[in-house]
Design a protein around this motif. Structure first.
Motif, PDB file in Angstrom:
ATOM      1  N   TYR A   1       0.832  -1.111   0.107  1.00  7.93           N
ATOM      2  CA  TYR A   1      -0.019   0.065  -0.025  1.00  7.93           C
ATOM      3  C   TYR A   1       0.967   1.336   0.053  1.00  7.93           C
ATOM      4  N   PRO A   2       0.397   2.390  -0.607  1.00  3.35           N
ATOM      5  CA  PRO A   2       1.002   3.618  -0.572  1.00  3.35           C
ATOM      6  C   PRO A   2       1.118   4.248   0.790  1.00  3.35           C
ATOM      7  N   ASP A   3       2.191   4.862   1.148  1.00  2.00           N
ATOM      8  CA  ASP A   3       2.066   5.726   2.496  1.00  2.00           C
ATOM      9  C   ASP A   3       1.275   6.882   2.194  1.00  2.00           C
ATOM     10  N   MET A   4       1.627   7.495   0.976  1.00  2.67           N
ATOM     11  CA  MET A   4       0.735   8.595   0.578  1.00  2.67           C
ATOM     12  C   MET A   4       0.073   8.680  -0.540  1.00  2.67           C
ATOM     13  N   ILE A   5      -1.084   9.147  -0.771  1.00  2.00           N
ATOM     14  CA  ILE A   5      -1.931   9.365  -2.137  1.00  2.00           C
ATOM     15  C   ILE A   5      -2.033  10.837  -2.310  1.00  2.00           C
ATOM     16  N   SER A   6      -1.529  10.940  -3.644  1.00  2.84           N
ATOM     17  CA  SER A   6      -1.784  12.448  -4.152  1.00  2.84           C
ATOM     18  C   SER A   6      -2.590  12.444  -5.415  1.00  2.84           C
TER      19      SER A   6
ATOM     20  N   CYS B   1      14.551  18.353  -3.314  1.00  4.67           N
ATOM     21  CA  CYS B   1      13.943  18.063  -2.093  1.00  4.67           C
ATOM     22  C   CYS B   1      13.849  16.683  -1.445  1.00  4.67           C
ATOM     23  N   SER B   2      13.707  15.711  -2.364  1.00 10.54           N
ATOM     24  CA  SER B   2      13.557  14.315  -1.746  1.00 10.54           C
ATOM     25  C   SER B   2      14.497  13.717  -0.893  1.00 10.54           C
ATOM     26  N   ASN B   3      15.851  14.205  -1.030  1.00  7.99           N
ATOM     27  CA  ASN B   3      16.809  13.834  -0.358  1.00  7.99           C
ATOM     28  C   ASN B   3      17.625  14.944   0.542  1.00  7.99           C
TER      29      ASN B   3
ATOM     30  N   GLY C   1      17.792   8.845  -6.704  1.00  7.60           N
ATOM     31  CA  GLY C   1      16.304   8.160  -6.474  1.00  7.60           C
ATOM     32  C   GLY C   1      15.490   9.436  -5.906  1.00  7.60           C
ATOM     33  N   CYS C   2      14.345   9.091  -5.525  1.00  8.69           N
ATOM     34  CA  CYS C   2      13.553  10.335  -5.140  1.00  8.69           C
ATOM     35  C   CYS C   2      12.409   9.745  -4.119  1.00  8.69           C
ATOM     36  N   GLY C   3      11.841  10.631  -3.555  1.00 10.38           N
ATOM     37  CA  GLY C   3      10.647  10.105  -2.306  1.00 10.38           C
ATOM     38  C   GLY C   3       9.511   9.634  -2.733  1.00 10.38           C
ATOM     39  N   TYR C   4       9.253   9.310  -4.242  1.00  8.15           N
ATOM     40  CA  TYR C   4       7.939   9.271  -4.639  1.00  8.15           C
ATOM     41  C   TYR C   4       7.833   7.577  -4.569  1.00  8.15           C
ATOM     42  N   THR C   5       8.548   6.827  -3.932  1.00  4.16           N
ATOM     43  CA  THR C   5       8.528   5.633  -4.243  1.00  4.16           C
ATOM     44  C   THR C   5       7.387   4.989  -3.219  1.00  4.16           C
ATOM     45  N   SER C   6       6.759   5.617  -2.482  1.00  4.71           N
ATOM     46  CA  SER C   6       5.988   5.312  -1.455  1.00  4.71           C
ATOM     47  C   SER C   6       4.674   6.137  -1.507  1.00  4.71           C
ATOM     48  N   ILE C   7       4.568   6.872  -2.521  1.00  7.11           N
ATOM     49  CA  ILE C   7       3.264   7.688  -2.884  1.00  7.11           C
ATOM     50  C   ILE C   7       2.784   7.575  -4.186  1.00  7.11           C
ATOM     51  N   MET C   8       1.557   7.044  -4.173  1.00  3.65           N
ATOM     52  CA  MET C   8       0.732   6.974  -5.321  1.00  3.65           C
ATOM     53  C   MET C   8       0.013   8.318  -5.918  1.00  3.65           C
ATOM     54  N   THR C   9       0.453   8.581  -7.099  1.00  6.78           N
ATOM     55  CA  THR C   9       0.152   9.812  -7.998  1.00  6.78           C
ATOM     56  C   THR C   9      -0.951   9.480  -8.886  1.00  6.78           C
ATOM     57  N   ILE C  10      -2.143  10.212  -8.892  1.00  3.88           N
ATOM     58  CA  ILE C  10      -3.169   9.964  -9.682  1.00  3.88           C
ATOM     59  C   ILE C  10      -3.485  11.511 -10.323  1.00  3.88           C
ATOM     60  N   ASP C  11      -3.398  11.534 -11.671  1.00  6.37           N
ATOM     61  CA  ASP C  11      -3.685  12.678 -12.313  1.00  6.37           C
ATOM     62  C   ASP C  11      -5.094  13.233 -12.621  1.00  6.37           C
ATOM     63  N   GLU C  12      -5.477  14.134 -13.239  1.00 12.12           N
ATOM     64  CA  GLU C  12      -6.651  14.470 -13.488  1.00 12.12           C
ATOM     65  C   GLU C  12      -7.706  13.628 -14.204  1.00 12.12           C
ATOM     66  N   LYS C  13      -7.259  12.558 -14.747  1.00 11.48           N
ATOM     67  CA  LYS C  13      -7.835  11.604 -15.646  1.00 11.48           C
ATOM     68  C   LYS C  13      -7.785  10.262 -15.099  1.00 11.48           C
TER      69      LYS C  13
ATOM     70  N   CYS D   1       5.165   9.985 -10.763  1.00 14.29           N
ATOM     71  CA  CYS D   1       4.948  11.309 -10.140  1.00 14.29           C
ATOM     72  C   CYS D   1       4.246  12.189 -11.066  1.00 14.29           C
ATOM     73  N   ILE D   2       3.878  13.515 -10.876  1.00 12.72           N
ATOM     74  CA  ILE D   2       2.976  14.317 -11.729  1.00 12.72           C
ATOM     75  C   ILE D   2       3.804  14.720 -13.122  1.00 12.72           C
ATOM     76  N   LEU D   3       4.961  14.705 -12.913  1.00 11.56           N
ATOM     77  CA  LEU D   3       6.015  15.199 -13.866  1.00 11.56           C
ATOM     78  C   LEU D   3       5.747  13.897 -15.135  1.00 11.56           C
TER      79      LEU D   3
END
Length: 361
Positions: free
Chosen positions: A32-37, A354-356, A269-281, A287-289
């Motif tokens: 499970y992701p720790d954070m949802i974006s 910022c991630s590190n 690497g970056c901090g998005y390994t535990s974040i689920m990113t969902i765009d407007e669709k 990540c959003i990029l």
């Protein structure tokens, strides 16, 4: 989940309780992701040429500046509700969340599925008025991070298009007074060649505003004509390192927590390994990029990267997307400091954004 419980019970019977808590449970958490974006809009109240150029120019063909409708947002949350129930935090990506008229309704809807989930608000400070602060205090907001890239109006307003320095400062002071310390107050300072001279004095300025933590970021360049603003390099930057050192020592004396990025770019690497990113669709991306084609410039080398789509929550189960081979492989590479080809032009993959960030030098 029944198989998991059976396995854990067998481990307990063997006396392997420590293994359960430190190894297997850790593995389960990665399910499970720790954070949802969730990207709730593709328009902003500011129009900074250095930031979100993808939304204000014609660089990305499939982006039409718009707000996500509340009904569509609820459909997203309903679809991902099993993950919401397991997540520790939720973020509204990637622009000023207070600019969306339904932001508080959205927060309340997420909390229906998980009343313990925390909201970390990222803000440019322009809309942090009394009404919004009081609404934030009614909800499980653990911190607010305000973008403030200097301690003078000239520096800040020349960097952020349409921002008003006095308004942001006044709003921060009001927030601190009304919140009474119930929500942590952070500021983020994007360090560039045009504002680095203010960093040391920035500490006393933030102290006067009651700031709890200062987060220093490096500069991410979308376009080649802006890349010379960055202070980091492959070899480092000894002059800026000395400024960072004085800034850190000053903050320590003032008892303000700080985080600083590296000035030497190396694969991290970056901090998005535990974040689920969902765009407007409803697409799930690293990540959003990478949710769409995005221009990036790093060390004078430019490229259009992405998109990388793991799946769409309206086509597939959200948990299955998170645990898919493609998603796991991508995130595992980042955890091992191996940079996927789609991330080679992203400065955040090299520890300089910022991630590190480190708490000290």
């Amino acid at each position: 989940m029944k198989k998991i419980s059976t396995y854990i019970n067998k481990l307990r019977a063997l006396g392997l309780r420590k293994f359960i808590t430190t190894t297997y449970i850790k593995k389960i958490r990665t399910w499970y992701p720790d954070m949802i974006s969730v990207e709730i809009m593709t328009k902003c109240n500011l129009k900074c040429k250095h930031c979100r150029v993808t939304y204000h120019g014609s660089l990305i063909e499939d982006v039409v500046p718009a707000f996500m409708e509340f009904d569509f947002f609820t459909k997203i949350i309903d679809r991902i509700s099993p993950l919401v129930k397991k997540a520790t935090s939720f973020q509204f990506s990637t622009i000023e969340p207070l600019f969306h008229k339904d932001i508080f309704k959205m927060m309340d809807y997420v909390s229906v599925y998980n009343n313990k989930i925390e909201y970390n608000i990222l803000s440019n400070g322009m809309l942090l008025n009394e009404k919004n602060v009081k609404e934030l205090l009614k909800r499980n907001v653990s911190s607010i991070t305000v973008s403030l890239d200097g301690c003078t109006a000239r520096t800040v307003e020349s960097f952020k298009t349409n921002t008003k320095f006095d308004t942001v400062v006044s709003n921060i002071s009001r927030f601190k007074r009304i919140s009474g310390g119930r929500i942590a107050l952070n500021v983020v300072f994007v360090s560039t060649k045009n504002n680095i001279h203010e960093l040391v004095d920035y500490v006393a300025f933030c102290k006067s505003l009651g700031v709890d933590r200062i987060l220093v970021n490096g500069f991410m360049s979308f376009l080649p004509e802006l890349s010379d603003l960055a202070l980091y390099s492959r070899q480092g930057n000894s002059e800026v390192h000395e400024i960072f050192k004085r800034f850190y020592e000053t903050a320590k004396r003032e008892n303000i927590e700080v985080e600083l990025p590296s000035l030497t770019a190396r694969p991290q690497g970056c901090g998005y390994t535990s974040i689920m990113t969902i765009d407007e669709k409803g697409n799930v991306s690293p990540c959003i990029l990478l949710a769409r084609k995005t221009p990036l410039t790093l060390f004078c080398d430019s490229a259009v990267v992405g998109p990388v789509i793991f799946g769409n929550i309206f086509d597939s189960d959200a948990a299955s997307i998170w645990r898919s081979d493609k998603s796991v492989r991508f995130r595992s590479m980042l955890k091992k400091h191996i940079i996927p080809k789609e991330c080679t032009h992203c400065a955040d993959a090299y520890g300089v954004i910022c991630s590190n960030r480190e708490l000290r030098l």
